[in-house]
Write an enzyme that holds these catalytic residues in place. Structure first.
Site, PDB file in Angstrom:
ATOM      1  N   TYR A 144      -7.314   3.873  -8.520  1.00 27.58           N
ATOM      2  CA  TYR A 144      -7.176   2.437  -8.335  1.00 27.58           C
ATOM      3  C   TYR A 144      -6.683   2.206  -6.920  1.00 27.58           C
ATOM      4  O   TYR A 144      -5.732   2.841  -6.475  1.00 27.58           O
ATOM      5  CB  TYR A 144      -6.177   1.861  -9.345  1.00 27.58           C
ATOM      6  CG  TYR A 144      -5.914   0.379  -9.178  1.00 27.58           C
ATOM      7  CD1 TYR A 144      -6.906  -0.556  -9.442  1.00 27.58           C
ATOM      8  CD2 TYR A 144      -4.668  -0.087  -8.762  1.00 27.58           C
ATOM      9  CE1 TYR A 144      -6.664  -1.919  -9.299  1.00 27.58           C
ATOM     10  CE2 TYR A 144      -4.413  -1.444  -8.608  1.00 27.58           C
ATOM     11  CZ  TYR A 144      -5.407  -2.358  -8.877  1.00 27.58           C
ATOM     12  OH  TYR A 144      -5.168  -3.704  -8.732  1.00 27.58           O
ATOM     13  N   ASP A 239      -4.779   6.791   0.299  1.00 27.45           N
ATOM     14  CA  ASP A 239      -4.101   5.647  -0.316  1.00 27.45           C
ATOM     15  C   ASP A 239      -2.785   6.167  -0.876  1.00 27.45           C
ATOM     16  O   ASP A 239      -2.737   6.705  -1.980  1.00 27.45           O
ATOM     17  CB  ASP A 239      -4.977   5.027  -1.409  1.00 27.45           C
ATOM     18  CG  ASP A 239      -4.305   3.815  -2.046  1.00 27.45           C
ATOM     19  OD1 ASP A 239      -3.103   3.603  -1.783  1.00 27.45           O
ATOM     20  OD2 ASP A 239      -4.979   3.101  -2.815  1.00 27.45           O
ATOM     21  N   LYS A 267       4.365  -0.515  -2.209  1.00 31.06           N
ATOM     22  CA  LYS A 267       5.416  -0.203  -3.181  1.00 31.06           C
ATOM     23  C   LYS A 267       6.761   0.150  -2.510  1.00 31.06           C
ATOM     24  O   LYS A 267       7.430  -0.745  -2.034  1.00 31.06           O
ATOM     25  CB  LYS A 267       4.907   0.836  -4.168  1.00 31.06           C
ATOM     26  CG  LYS A 267       3.675   0.243  -4.906  1.00 31.06           C
ATOM     27  CD  LYS A 267       3.202   0.913  -6.151  1.00 31.06           C
ATOM     28  CE  LYS A 267       2.197   0.015  -6.858  1.00 31.06           C
ATOM     29  NZ  LYS A 267       0.838   0.495  -6.934  1.00 31.06           N
TER      30      LYS A 267
HETATM   31  C1  LIG Z   1      -0.476  -0.374  -6.617  1.00 28.36           C
HETATM   32  C2  LIG Z   1      -1.572   0.259  -5.880  1.00 28.36           C
HETATM   33  C3  LIG Z   1      -2.407  -0.456  -5.006  1.00 28.36           C
HETATM   34  C4  LIG Z   1      -2.378  -1.944  -4.904  1.00 28.36           C
HETATM   35  O1  LIG Z   1      -1.180  -2.448  -4.412  1.00 28.36           O
HETATM   36  P1  LIG Z   1      -0.818  -3.979  -4.753  1.00 28.36           P
HETATM   37  O2  LIG Z   1       0.446  -4.196  -3.974  1.00 28.36           O
HETATM   38  O3  LIG Z   1      -0.643  -4.045  -6.229  1.00 28.36           O
HETATM   39  O4  LIG Z   1      -1.932  -4.819  -4.274  1.00 28.36           O
HETATM   40  C5  LIG Z   1      -3.312   0.243  -4.242  1.00 28.36           C
HETATM   41  N1  LIG Z   1      -3.426   1.567  -4.339  1.00 28.36           N
HETATM   42  C6  LIG Z   1      -2.655   2.288  -5.162  1.00 28.36           C
HETATM   43  C7  LIG Z   1      -2.791   3.774  -5.201  1.00 28.36           C
HETATM   44  C8  LIG Z   1      -1.714   1.657  -5.983  1.00 28.36           C
HETATM   45  O5  LIG Z   1      -1.007   2.365  -6.848  1.00 28.36           O
END
Ligand SMILES: *Cc1c(COP(=O)(O)O)cnc(C)c1O
Length: 427
Positions: A144, A239, A267
């Site tokens: 994701y 990511d 995060k």
């Molecule tokens: C949470 C997450 C996102 C998206 O971040 P948001 O702040 O919710 O838009 C993207 N990539 C990864 C791996 C994530 O866990």
């Protein structure tokens, strides 16, 4: 089961908010029951409006490495707020945060702040496409990367296929710009480059996957991504929205010794506020406006309150180096959880990287999304609700990561393991 106040609030929220929630997984559809509303948090604990206390292993899905309302971070945000909450102008604080990020993550020469991980990812993709002059992007099934249109494909595709949208409203033409491959399949990556090499702008990967549940990269997988992208002049995008500052100050790239071209952070970097970032090689990042032709912007980007919280969070991580203790705590916790499952006669596979882990209700190893999906999600729902009744809040879905924070001390872990043993026995 959720208390009476949560149930009333949820009923009322559904009249004003689609499904009563501002992010779908919060609705507990994957585990059944009414979502527990959050009234406040303190350290390892979340409190609902009925005054019930839960040991929190969801931790807002990852940002809270120090637990809820860590006082130094709260004070830093309060102090910043008194001087104004947004300027839409450059600040010293955002420069200092950018410097702290660069210092922690050496592959980042230049970094830009955004308000969410989703924004960071789609900005990085736009940049990668501009830099390479190519269109296609490789992602891995079960990953994701935020709700980026073209990446909302490939939950569950095991074969190398050009994606079909997973969400209504995503034009097929956009989904087709994404090639979905199985995680940990270096062969498939080589195959994709053999077939589409000249058209692939980037490979985007969660270097430790967190969004199909925790799945670790097998030895050689990340190295293969680095080699293939370098060879075909495509970019490697890590990511690290979850793994950044979670697996160590340098994230997964520090741990595995791989230098991606671009990195997305989120995060933890915001200390619990809406802040994320993308950064990487200077020659790529210099394509961003105002230096170059790639447009990217945000009214609240680099928001001073979020920046103050993020800076304090990174400072605490650097000064306190909580990583060895967190790793040891999580290792012990997982070992005990495995023992409890064995005692209860419930087959589980627990994947863990540092302080993130997933208890899969599956017998065989989980190294990709296909295997993850063999886990018994119904059983997880029962387990989740058993824990909830005992005052433990796990992520309300099987295919998610659970987290430990520095506030999850020996007492919290011990009490949780007792509840966990009972929840497993009751399955
Ligand atoms: C949470 C997450 C996102 C998206 O971040 P948001 O702040 O919710 O838009 C993207 N990539 C990864 C791996 C994530 O866990």
């Amino acid at each position: 089961m959720a208390g009476i106040k949560s149930r009333r609030l949820f009923a009322r929220a559904q009249r004003a908010i689609p499904g009563g929630v501002n992010s779908p997984v919060r609705a507990f559809k994957a585990v059944g029951g009414t979502p527990v509303f959050a009234a406040r948090g303190a350290g390892a604990y979340l409190f609902d409006p009925d005054g019930r206390r839960y040991a929190d292993f969801c931790l807002s899905w990852g940002p809270l490495i120090f637990g809820h309302a860590r006082k130094e971070i709260v004070f830093a945000a309060q102090a910043a707020m008194k001087n104004g909450t947004t300027f839409g102008a450059a600040t010293e604080g955002e420069m200092l945060l950018a410097e702290a990020i660069k210092k922690a993550v050496p592959s980042i020469d230049l970094v830009r702040l955004t308000s969410s991980g989703t924004e960071a990812v789609f900005s990085a993709l736009r940049l990668a496409r501009a830099f390479t002059g190519r269109t296609l992007v490789v992602k891995f099934a079960g990953s994701y990367h935020g709700h980026v249109d073209s990446l909302l494909v490939g939950a569950g595709s095991a074969a190398a296929t050009l994606g079909l949208p997973d969400s209504a409203g995503v034009p097929k033409a956009w989904a087709k710009t994404t090639i979905v491959l199985p995680y940990n399949d270096s062969q498939a990556v080589a195959g994709a480059f053999a077939q589409w090499g000249g058209d692939i702008a980037a490979v985007i990967v969660e270097p430790v996957a967190g969004n199909m549940g925790v799945v670790l990269p097998e030895p050689g997988f990340l190295q293969a991504l680095k080699a293939q992208t370098a060879r075909h002049k495509a970019l490697l995008i890590f990511d690290e929205v979850i793994t950044g500052f979670r697996l160590g100050l340098g994230g997964a790239q520090g741990l595995y010794g791989i230098r991606p071209d671009l990195t997305c952070l989120g995060k933890i970097v915001g200390g619990g506020f809406p802040l994320a970032a993308f950064g990487g090689r200077r020659d790529i990042m210099e394509l961003l406006a105002p230096l170059g032709p790639v447009y990217q912007a945000g009214t609240l980007s680099g928001n001073p309150v979020a920046v103050a919280a993020g800076r304090k969070c990174l400072e605490l991580l650097r000064r306190g180096n909580p990583y060895p203790a967190l790793d040891a705590a999580a290792r012990g916790f997982v070992r005990e959880a495995e023992a409890a499952a064995q005692k209860a006669g419930v087959p589980v596979t627990i994947n863990r990287a540092a302080s993130m882990f997933t208890i899969f209700f599956a017998e065989s190893p989980v190294t990709n999304f296909l295997q993850a999906k063999r886990a018994d999600a119904k059983r997880y729902g029962k387990f989740f609700n058993g824990l909830l009744a005992a005052g433990v809040y796990f992520p309300p879905a099987q295919f998610e990561a659970a987290f430990l924070s520095t506030a999850h001390d020996a007492w919290v872990r011990e009490q949780t393991l007792k509840a966990l043993g009972r929840a497993l026995n009751a399955l």
